[in-house]
Write a protein that holds these residues in place. Sequence first.
Motif, mmCIF file in Angstrom:
data_model
loop_
_atom_site.group_PDB
_atom_site.id
_atom_site.type_symbol
_atom_site.label_atom_id
_atom_site.label_comp_id
_atom_site.label_asym_id
_atom_site.label_seq_id
_atom_site.Cartn_x
_atom_site.Cartn_y
_atom_site.Cartn_z
ATOM 1 N N MET A 1 0.913 -1.164 0.017
ATOM 2 C CA MET A 1 -0.032 0.037 0.100
ATOM 3 C C MET A 1 0.966 1.159 0.175
ATOM 4 N N LYS A 2 1.028 1.935 1.336
ATOM 5 C CA LYS A 2 1.979 2.934 0.975
ATOM 6 C C LYS A 2 3.411 2.466 1.142
ATOM 7 N N LEU A 9 -1.162 5.556 7.561
ATOM 8 C CA LEU A 9 -2.222 6.570 7.160
ATOM 9 C C LEU A 9 -3.189 6.709 8.422
ATOM 10 N N SER A 10 -2.793 6.165 9.680
ATOM 11 C CA SER A 10 -3.744 6.195 10.899
ATOM 12 C C SER A 10 -3.925 7.454 11.363
ATOM 13 N N GLY A 316 0.154 5.991 -3.111
ATOM 14 C CA GLY A 316 0.469 5.075 -2.308
ATOM 15 C C GLY A 316 -0.934 4.297 -1.822
ATOM 16 N N GLY A 317 -1.912 4.381 -2.297
ATOM 17 C CA GLY A 317 -3.339 3.962 -2.121
ATOM 18 C C GLY A 317 -4.060 4.938 -1.134
ATOM 19 N N GLY A 318 -3.579 6.278 -0.781
ATOM 20 C CA GLY A 318 -4.260 6.971 0.171
ATOM 21 C C GLY A 318 -5.027 8.151 -0.415
ATOM 22 N N LEU A 319 -4.892 8.237 -1.729
ATOM 23 C CA LEU A 319 -5.439 9.395 -2.365
ATOM 24 C C LEU A 319 -6.455 9.272 -3.175
ATOM 25 N N ILE A 418 -11.478 8.276 4.916
ATOM 26 C CA ILE A 418 -10.945 7.282 5.838
ATOM 27 C C ILE A 418 -10.538 6.300 4.799
ATOM 28 N N THR A 419 -9.457 5.564 5.038
ATOM 29 C CA THR A 419 -8.948 4.700 4.352
ATOM 30 C C THR A 419 -9.529 3.460 4.320
#
Length: 473
Positions: A1-2, A9-10, A316-319, A418-419
């Motif tokens: 992921m990241k 990402l917490s 990185g999977g968070g955007l 929220i991821t």
Amino acid sequence: MKPRRRLRLSGLLVAAAAVLVAGSTTATASAQNTSPGVDEIVHSPNMRQIANLPKEGPFATQEAFNSDIAFTKNHAIVGNYDGFTIYDIRKPHKPRVVSQVLCPGGQNDVSVSGDLLFLSTDYARTNDSCTSEPSVASDPNAWEGIKVFDISDLANPEYVASVRTDCGSHTHTMVPDQQRESVYLYVSSYSPAANLPNCQPPHDKISIVEVPTKHPERAAVVATPVLFPDGGNPGGPNPDGTNRSATTGCHDLTAYPEKNLLAGACMGDGVLFDLSDKLNPRVIDRVQDNVNFAFWHSATFNNSGTKVVYTDELGGGGLPTCNATFGPNRGADGIYDITGRGDDRKLEFRSYYKLPRHQTENENCVAHNGSLIPVKGRDIMVQAWYQGGISVWDFTDSANPKEIGYWERGPLSDTQRITGGSWSAYYYNGHIYSSDIQKGFDVLAINDWRTAPAKSVRYDEFNAQTQPSYGRG
């Protein structure tokens, strides 16, 4: 992921989102850019959800991300940043939890071979036990690497071995030797730094761990081939001002043992390897996309071994990259044909495939893990897109890929990002199984004439990164 070594990402997360329960709104979406509401489900007419099991026990927290999936004996093993869960899926409409192992060490991506389960740890821990505490990678005594479990009794997995690997194990790929006396684990890891004693630059290599199947306690690193003696892609700005990753290792490797091929998604490079010598993967060709790709994340061969689909995990999977701002070619799949023969084979770019529905600004969405749907003569893939949901698409015509089905939930929140969403979506023995970061374990049915032949294909064991053949394509 990241990308590893960055903060999790917490810090972006808020109170746990409501678990999907029976009675949640379901609809068939017709407008391509009409986003569903919070927890609303939309889908194409040919796909539907038939089961969901929420995360439970110690994994029922927002920071306990579900991760990858492996399959054995009609059971699904779902990794989680805090361990793994084994599900009985002999009745896909009624999956049930068989066992759950608490063993923190994200990402805890999983693979299986016979009675052995392999787990990747890529977050520094105080030791290799399942009761370890978080550590810092600058501590020379910190541990990261591969854990090995005996799952001959699926209800009672037994931890039997561990192997420390340089820079940890972000992901790994299981490849059996021809005699089945050992399995090799190709460990992907990256992002070295001078202050990390167990992850020193340049780290242009992978670690290969050998696990003797009858004596897994003897597992050890047996080779560390250098893949990028020239350093690989140096990284830098893309034309639109965003950055592409430098190559400091590989994020993911996909093997096709029957074809002696290995595809590497290596941060700034897409690589095709000859795997005839299991301990010395040999580079056949390397490609870069310094216009649209930011982070080469994973790879999937077609059944005939003449194409590779590479994914770009932009952000990185968070955007939220599934929108008009990023457009159709960024955070997408890149489809490459393999042309030529032998050492003259080349990766030739043909097209991009991107989820055709825009998502909201509160939904992390980008190309992620998927697998082929085994239809002879066609190239069809099911793929996870985090909160973009699950897409089934056909790339038989490499230059003109098209979606043929989809299923997705609305955002976890309409006010905050929220991821969440589907980490992995794989086809196994007639159904699609998804590991949702927050919502748990989903089972989907697809009823379409184009995928119907796949229902007759059965595997006792399936690891998406160790591709099996399903006959001549």
